[in-house]
Design an enzyme around this catalytic site. Structure first.
Site, PDB file in Angstrom:
ATOM      1  N   TYR B 421       0.841  -1.118  -0.036  1.00 17.24           N
ATOM      2  CA  TYR B 421       0.118   0.115   0.220  1.00 17.24           C
ATOM      3  C   TYR B 421       0.887   1.182  -0.028  1.00 17.24           C
ATOM      4  O   TYR B 421       1.843   1.218   0.396  1.00 17.24           O
ATOM      5  CB  TYR B 421      -0.955  -0.011   1.196  1.00 17.24           C
ATOM      6  CG  TYR B 421      -0.552   0.456   2.585  1.00 17.24           C
ATOM      7  CD1 TYR B 421       0.077  -0.823   3.401  1.00 17.24           C
ATOM      8  CD2 TYR B 421      -0.484   1.787   3.034  1.00 17.24           C
ATOM      9  CE1 TYR B 421       0.601  -0.216   4.744  1.00 17.24           C
ATOM     10  CE2 TYR B 421       0.186   2.209   4.252  1.00 17.24           C
ATOM     11  CZ  TYR B 421       0.528   1.249   5.013  1.00 17.24           C
ATOM     12  OH  TYR B 421       1.030   1.314   6.157  1.00 17.24           O
ATOM     13  N   CYS B 422       0.339   2.349  -0.323  1.00 16.70           N
ATOM     14  CA  CYS B 422       0.957   3.342  -0.424  1.00 16.70           C
ATOM     15  C   CYS B 422       0.145   4.814  -0.061  1.00 16.70           C
ATOM     16  O   CYS B 422      -0.845   4.636   0.745  1.00 16.70           O
ATOM     17  CB  CYS B 422       1.759   3.919  -1.746  1.00 16.70           C
ATOM     18  SG  CYS B 422       0.390   3.916  -3.227  1.00 16.70           S
ATOM     19  N   GLY B 423       0.011   5.951  -0.720  1.00 18.22           N
ATOM     20  CA  GLY B 423      -1.102   6.962  -0.412  1.00 18.22           C
ATOM     21  C   GLY B 423      -2.297   6.561  -1.163  1.00 18.22           C
ATOM     22  O   GLY B 423      -3.366   6.813  -0.590  1.00 18.22           O
TER      23      GLY B 423
END
Lengths: 461, 461, 461, 461
Positions: B421-423
């Site tokens: 996951y990231c932003g």
């Protein structure tokens, strides 16, 4: 946060989209009538138009607020006024309008108009403190809004109000604020607006010539003394915008007319043939009685000066592709009776064997030789504004500002040759076309006009 | 006078045309490599491009100065440096460059780079006094240029130089001056640039967080402590721009390859399959080994992080219309070996009966349930930057910034499920595609990622 | 003289502008609803649209005749019928319509519809003799118009009429005449129309398979035996076109909805979420209950099959730029309740943390392995047309034509895995989205479908 | 299968893309030099250009085959000839070229040129039998290819060859075949080509006037008697195309010159000022010595008649947007020395105060009055082709075809008034500009010319 500027060339009108992508909303400030551009820009930022802000009742273009509101459902905000008769949210001094995370605080700044408000903006990443002011027609880059649009008798009072709006309200907001005015260079809403599209309060405070006079009486005297005539269509559009322009929704196409039908339509009452070709093309051959306003940047302002709101307009174009631009300009300035355009342009007219007229283009060298020889018979007419005339003109020339020519044709001798000139030949060709229509036999235009005269090094008076 | 801003999305690069219509000339400041836009704008103002100004040696995009000079014959001006090896006019502190009636005075402002110059501009109608500064990568809206691009050991010295350039050179020029930086929000050339495209010296002096620290040592300490990693391609482009990039003149079209030919080309050495479709489309079905960098605004920066300058690139596109944009982005960031794109896209691949892989997209709700149940086996990998990680992350997650993943695949267990996951899911999909390519069996991506996690109200650590 | 063909992709609809520049007029034959293209083409030829010709009452698209007539004032001509209820000029067998120097002679050719007329054209430089026939839906390139649209009981009678229209009216006009039909390849108005857009009477007489049977009874038997199902929306549009579709004048923009508003709107009665992304993107993540009809060429026909005329439609798009195309397709096929589209697309949905579903894409290789192993539990569903099914299918597959699936969901086991396939994966994804919506737990789609299966060399049944 | 026609207006040139989507390939037949359009069309069909077919060595436009081959790697096919000196595949009578599932069979059809081949096409869905012929310059709609381009002495032999090519090779292929010629109406490669873009062998066999004469000697006599002069540039382009035109890859932009620089450039040797404005604009004011070829459809042919291949060309445009079109036309016709265009057009010239000249436009009514009064002094010059002249002219007029005027200026009296006319005023303005340049004092042009004269009902001789 994003801020996008929409320039409407010709009117030198500046409108703005200011939005907050995270909240998915934006506002348009002082929209023009052809509104697709706002929706298109909003789309590229993935926001919807939720607010419409007016700084004041515009005189020089039909406001697009009602059109845009009808399409998007956005609320219109405008400075409190008991004259406006369409639905809007009245804004008082100090009110704050919230557009997502952006705040727009209203400052009542009467002067150009009584209900004028400016909006100070804050918000966006790295910009919590106020960073800009939408100054409408109160403060421009290098000039200020004109104060005579309610009529000469109210001009002094309005100027005094403007003085206080500028010195007591706007300038104290801080040198570091950027300003976003409603007009750039060339708009008759200001006297002599500068080249820049934005500036800062600090820069204007230090360098705007009008703001260097900080005593009220002197300020008023200077301002009243520098006013130039305002285009005739201004008062009509003030009415239109006060009561809310007609919502167009979509614009019907202007029908193409074949030359013979065009000729019949020309003959109907209250009809003007408007020829938007370049001046030398008009000179080379045009329909009798046609008015030449070439499709250059200054077209809409001169259409505003020369046309009447209820006139039927028949168009002669340089090429069919100009139709959309011309229609757009005419609708922006409130001319809606666009009843047809000449199919295949002048070529169609020529090939139909219909009669046409000419206006000879003279070079400044030919004019100089003529003046030097048999000056007596020749009428040389300078049709520039009073201010331009005062800065120097061709020796021996007569002067009458182009817009006033229609009512003063009798001042000149129809039987003698008459030469018109202006700054570049543009207004001179408008004037020449009016003289020709008025029955003058021998009319000449000077393409290049004063620019050419100066470039040639000929003497001024 | 006119000033036009050209935005290059993705790189958040801002270049400028500044011209004098009366003299028929203009200058371009910090041009990008695909230069048609400058010629097009110059044409609309009826001027030719006579000058090209560089504020500094750029690291984040291939400079267009040589390309533009080759096409127009304009002279390139740039701050004095003994490293640059292509033809240019060296500019010293205090030098003034005249473009028609406009004056651009150079101020040497080392810090971001040693030879950096800013240009203060004056001139134009109503603007005799200086009114703006082209600040390059020295001063941005809400931030300042990074100082570590010569390497960590020189960062302190460069930061000290920047301190003096800002406080002793730029800020004293006057609060009322507008600034025109070379980058806007999102560029890794600054730390955390704000939303606005322009600002004023006064606003930055009063509100830019970095300029609130006016003691040199504290300023340096703060700056060095806040630096984020710089994209890998920066050092390569610094070389390219120092020695002058290859002039393209015209760009050869990228050939369409049919699926079987594409499959053969994939097998050649030093080749990467770059899939620019959206993350869920990539997840739904992609070619084995493909790298997913979706064609959103951040594409060029992430291409810069993930690709190598000499790699052959084969493209998989969402639609053929994306080809021009992708090629443009790749050329701007110095990737020139674009050897083909997959004809008919993945549809062609599917219909040819060729094998493909999937990455499952998980919603944050599914992830939360999974974490809540059998957490032990699951690896949750946060691939955001260190700064983002520190502002809060999913409890129990591992952290590695996406660009460093390639060299640390061995840190994770290939046999157990791994969720990235990231932003927003964008970088997570890049990482997921690398894990998949690296032989991880069970890879999941989280579209929406932290935005979704926060929106769902789930806890942070 | 000029003849221009306007292709409406998706519907495989062909309409025509035929004009006489010297007379300044033209006619449009079988116009579609979005009519700007006709005005634009007329303008490039400097003619006005003076006539509108209908060959018959169309079933597969909303006729643009009324729209075009409202805009241009042109007269509508159509074959005599006592059912049509809007203003038009009735055309009888043998009538000639004169458009400038061009003559269009009507031939009554019932069969596809009772009032169908073809128009034989002559005129233009070098073309005094008749040179072409606008054959509408009577004769296509390689096929003929279907005869069952008045219902099964009338099909035989209509087919007999068509036989005579073809053999007694059209073919005798001469081998050398070109034909201009109203449809090309892919239209369900014909059985299996060929690739060419035009042909000649001679070519069709010699090579059109349907015209090789010149005995009436045999012709009728063959035709009735080869009919494929007609899209559900046909009967609705026949009504619309008989009574005259609503004139739009201008199309209101479809509003952008943010994800939370979209979610609320979804919940209202008679609403369908229409997701026009590619099949693998839909598979990768979509809103629960959404119907996937990807924006490929076949979109309008499948929208016609799957949507109901009065349904509210909410759109999920691959990108905002698709909006105009999708709206255009929906208006052409009579779907007018386009109440919003999802702002920022699925990305916005994901980032808002809202739930989504997936459909796994299987390769044909995975399917083959699955079939080879535990076939018993698996339902493999072929959703192609009966004719395609008969030409070979995956061994052991079930068959149901996609449009009929909605009413036969109960025929399959919701608790067991179900795999859908078609020719390319397109209709299979429509079907998969319906199964998913219908509560099936484990749904798979096969991108590439039969094309991939054949390419892989797997066996057929 | 798809077939797309590319029209190059002005040259009335028709080229074709014929492709097989299933095989992913296509061929271009007789490409023009600016080739982007072919790549663009190929892309929309998801095919690559694999073959390039030439029907013959063109004389009227620079062939784009080498350019296209250089970009795509496609092989060039052309009829066998020992003169061609660039790489190609020689095609013999009966050879078949396979493009995917499409077959193109070559038929050697000498007459227009010795190596001319036609290609008969078969293939595509529903089109196994041959369905069309690409007839190049052998057979047009309503006319046939001219036979005198190898010189007068070979014309008879070539005509006899053409006779056999038409009657023995083409016509027997079958009435039902469509023909796709290389030119439409207006091309000087045929005598009097009709309005239609395609036709059928049957239609031409029955209605083409040239094919109604089926006895060889009569056919030859008729053909040789009807030949009109061929544009001067034809022989040059035959050389260029035989030896293979220079590959451009990309076209350098034409520099904008300011008026004073333009004036200097004008003075250099072998330079022509080419003014492409409309005739009345040219008449209204132009640069001394300029040649007026207005940017109408006939521009390229008249550029071909009036310019010399090695001449430096300086352009005066109606508007900057015309630049691309003008450059495109000049490159197509082999004029490559386009050294600059006048910045801001004539407006810039006027404003610089530079001298200009005029040509008065007369209406036919003024001309008629003049002729009726003092005919003696007046020279009325008809510059139309011999064929047009013979169909009727203004009583008392002189005749000289415009292209020959340059070498016959001495035939007229420079000191007396001279009026030029043609069909519409276009060629008359070319001629008038040459007379003016040649020192004639009093030159008039007749916009509308014969069209206007006839419309006015004035007598003909």
């Amino acid at each position: 946060m994003f801020l996008e500027t929409v320039r409407s060339e010709g009117l030198s009108h500046l409108s703005y989209l200011l939005g907050d992508e995270s909240a998915g909303v934006c506002t348009v400030i002082d929209p023009r009538r052809d509104i697709e551009i706002y929706s298109d820009i909003a789309k590229t930022h993935d926001v919807r138009i939720s607010h419409i802000l007016e700084t004041h009742v515009h005189e020089d273009f039909v406001s697009g607020s009602r059109e845009l509101s009808a399409q998007t459902g956005a609320t219109i905000y405008a400075g409190e006024s008991n004259q406006r008769t369409f639905e809007h949210e009245a804004v008082k001094d100090g009110d704050t309008i919230q557009v997502g995370n952006l705040s727009l605080q209203a400052f009542h700044t009467p002067g150009h108009t009584p209900e004028h408000v400016c909006y100070r903006v804050s918000g966006g990443k790295g910009a919590k403190a106020p960073w800009g002011v939408f100054t409408g027609d109160t403060l421009f880059c290098g000039d200020i809004g004109r104060t005579d649009l309610l009529g000469a008798e109210q001009a002094e009072g309005m100027t005094r109000q403007l003085y206080h709006s500028l010195f007591d309200k706007l300038l104290p907001l801080g040198d570091e604020l950027e300003i976003y005015p409603a007009h750039g260079k060339g708009s008759p809403c200001g006297g002599d607006i500068g080249d820049r599209l934005t500036s800062t309060l600090g820069y204007e405070r230090r360098h705007n010539p009008k703001l260097q006079i900080d005593k009220e009486d002197e300020f008023v005297k200077n301002e009243l003394g520098s006013l130039q005539p305002a285009p005739f269509y201004y008062s009509h559009l003030k009415d239109v915008n006060t009561h809310g322009p007609r919502v167009l929704a979509c614009v019907p196409p202007i029908p193409m007319l074949d030359p013979h039908v065009f000729q019949i339509e020309m003959g109907k009452p209250d009809t003007v043939v408007l020829d938007t070709r370049e001046i030398e093309a008009f000179g080379g051959g045009h329909i009798q009685g046609a008015l030449n306003i070439a499709l250059r940047e200054e077209f809409p302002v001169w259409a505003g000066w020369m046309l009447k709101p209820d006139q039927r307009i028949l168009l002669v174009l340089a090429e069919e592709d100009d139709l959309e631009t011309v229609q757009r300009h005419l609708l922006r300035t409130g001319f809606e009776k666009n009843d047809g355009y000449l199919g295949k342009g002048m070529r169609g007219w020529f090939e139909a064997g219909l009669p046409f007229e000419r206006i000879s283009e003279l070079s400044v060298h030919q004019l100089k030789r003529w003046i030097d020889s048999d000056w007596t018979d020749l009428q040389v007419l300078d049709v520039r504004s009073p201010a331009e005339w005062q800065q120097g003109h061709i020796p021996g020339a007569l002067h009458l500002y182009a817009p006033f020519l229609q009512d003063h044709l009798h001042s000149f001798d129809r039987t003698k040759p008459i030469v018109t000139y202006c700054g570049s030949g543009y207004r001179a060709s408008i004037a020449a076309s009016m003289l020709k229509r008025g029955g003058f036999k021998e009319v000449y235009n000077i393409p290049g006009s004063m620019k050419a005269w100066r470039a040639a090094g000929y003497p001024l008076e």
